[in-house]
Scaffold this active site. Structure first.
Site, short mmCIF file in Angstrom:
data_model
loop_
_atom_site.label_atom_id
_atom_site.label_comp_id
_atom_site.label_asym_id
_atom_site.label_seq_id
_atom_site.Cartn_x
_atom_site.Cartn_y
_atom_site.Cartn_z
N CYS A 134 0.80 -1.04 -0.05
CA CYS A 134 -0.32 0.02 0.01
C CYS A 134 0.85 1.11 -0.14
CB CYS A 134 -0.95 0.13 1.20
SG CYS A 134 -1.81 1.37 1.34
N CYS A 137 -0.19 4.23 2.28
CA CYS A 137 0.08 4.02 3.49
C CYS A 137 1.31 4.17 4.04
CB CYS A 137 -0.39 2.52 3.93
SG CYS A 137 -2.03 1.89 3.34
N ASP A 138 2.15 3.56 3.20
CA ASP A 138 3.59 3.60 3.60
C ASP A 138 4.52 4.42 2.77
OD1 ASP A 138 2.76 1.72 5.45
OD2 ASP A 138 2.90 0.00 4.15
#
Ligand code: NDP
Length: 310
Positions: A134, A137-138
């Site tokens: 992701c 997300c990261d």
């Protein structure tokens, strides 16, 4: 034991839309949100192809609006994961991760799909240490660093494009000699000078002390041009598609050859009477938020028609 007319499992566009329709039809339903409340769209950036948002909408905001709309019309939305379900007789009985159980006269499975991994042992070894599925997300952790994205579809291009605005350099590791992504996504990637596409390339493994420092790759595998090479990277992002979330069904509902729930004909009925499926868990083909929302509507109407016959 608590009983509901319809148990909705999953909180993506399909689940929330089903909850909106059932609530407005005054059919008691309970929705369990699952592992990722709001589903896959909560992990994406701007969505430009969901009608009604001329300037685009952030995935998280869209899902929050759907949840709020469902709550506003009376939906009973609960945190919790359905870990098992007995579909052998009605009412069906679902077990929730807090140990409680709920009986349901009908069920709508809208559990979506999860990111696939290559199956390399290094993906587990470096989980949370440089391996991610992701980018939104990261990606933040890779500012001014070098990352690789595996895959050549729309997701891979979207993730590579997103990461290219943060990272110093982005490699795309593509196993075919071309991208599968739509022309628009390909153009976005090609316009970025810091994205380098490695075609005909597969990943053999990762290396690094205490975190990802690089990847071992092979190009033109199985041909006389075959060669291995290593690239130095700080992050390794998977974007090779998704796997439907059906494990908790334990083989009680017929699946197609790819593992998606098989639907019987034009409606959302599954192989078990009273059990319906909507969204990505039953859609190997379209896999779009708007398509999932549409099928959530259809599943709610199909469940209502079924409940009317009881
Ligand atoms: P896709 O299935 O479209 O693409 C998967 C990619 O990963 C392909 O390039 C595939 O290669 C590659 N791949 C699969 N398995 C492996 C493996 N074991 N090793 C190496 N590479 C592998 O999945 P996406 O998640 O990209 O997209 C899913 C759907 O969602 C599509 O319909 C897409 O159009 C849609 N989507 C739309 C978006 C938008 O409109 N903005 C954004 C994101 C997704 P190969 O080509 O060789 O099979």
């Amino acid at each position: 034991m608590e009983t509901t007319k319809c148990l909705i499992i999953g909180s993506g566009p399909a689940g929330y839309t089903a909850a909106i329709y059932l609530s407005r039809a005054a059919i008691g339903s309970v929705l369990y949100s699952g592992i990722q409340p709001g589903g896959q769209l909560t992990q994406t950036t701007t969505i430009e192809n969901f009608p009604g948002f001329p300037d685009g909408v952030e995935g998280f905001d869209l899902m929050e609006k759907m949840r709020q709309q469902a709550v506003n019309v009376g939906a009973d939305i609960r945190q919790g994961i359905v870990t098992a379900i007995d579909l052998s007789k009605r009412p069906f009985v679902a077990t929730i991760d807090d140990g409680s159980q709920i009986a349901a006269e009908s069920v709508i499975v809208a559990t979506g799909a999860s990111a696939k991994y290559l199956g390399l042992s290094d993906e587990q070894k470096y989980a949370g240490l440089g391996v991610s599925a992701c980018a939104t997300c990261d990606g933040f952790f890779y500012r001014k660093k070098v990352v690789a994205v595996v895959g050549g579809g729309d997701t891979a291009c979207e993730e590579a494009h997103y990461l290219s605005n943060l990272a110093k350099k982005v490699y795309m590791i593509v196993r075919k000699p071309y991208l599968r992504a739509s022309a628009a996504m390909q153009q976005r990637v090609n316009e970025k000078e810091n994205i380098e596409i490695l075609y005909n390339t597969n990943t053999l493994g990762l290396f690094g002390e205490g975190g990802v420092e690089g990847a071992h790759l092979v190009q033109f595998k199985g041909t006389d041009q075959e060669q291995t090479l290593d690239i130095n990277i700080d992050g390794f992002f998977l974007a090779i598609g998704h796997k439907p979330n059906t494990d908790f069904l334990a083989g009680q509902v017929a699946l197609d050859e790819q593992g998606y729930i098989a639907l019987s004909g034009h409606n959302t009925a599954t192989s078990v009477e009273g059990v319906f499926a909507a969204g990505d868990v039953a859609d190997p083909h379209y896999r779009q938020a708007i398509a999932a929302a549409g099928s959530g509507c259809r599943a709610a109407l199909d469940a209502k028609a079924f409940l009317d016959t009881l």
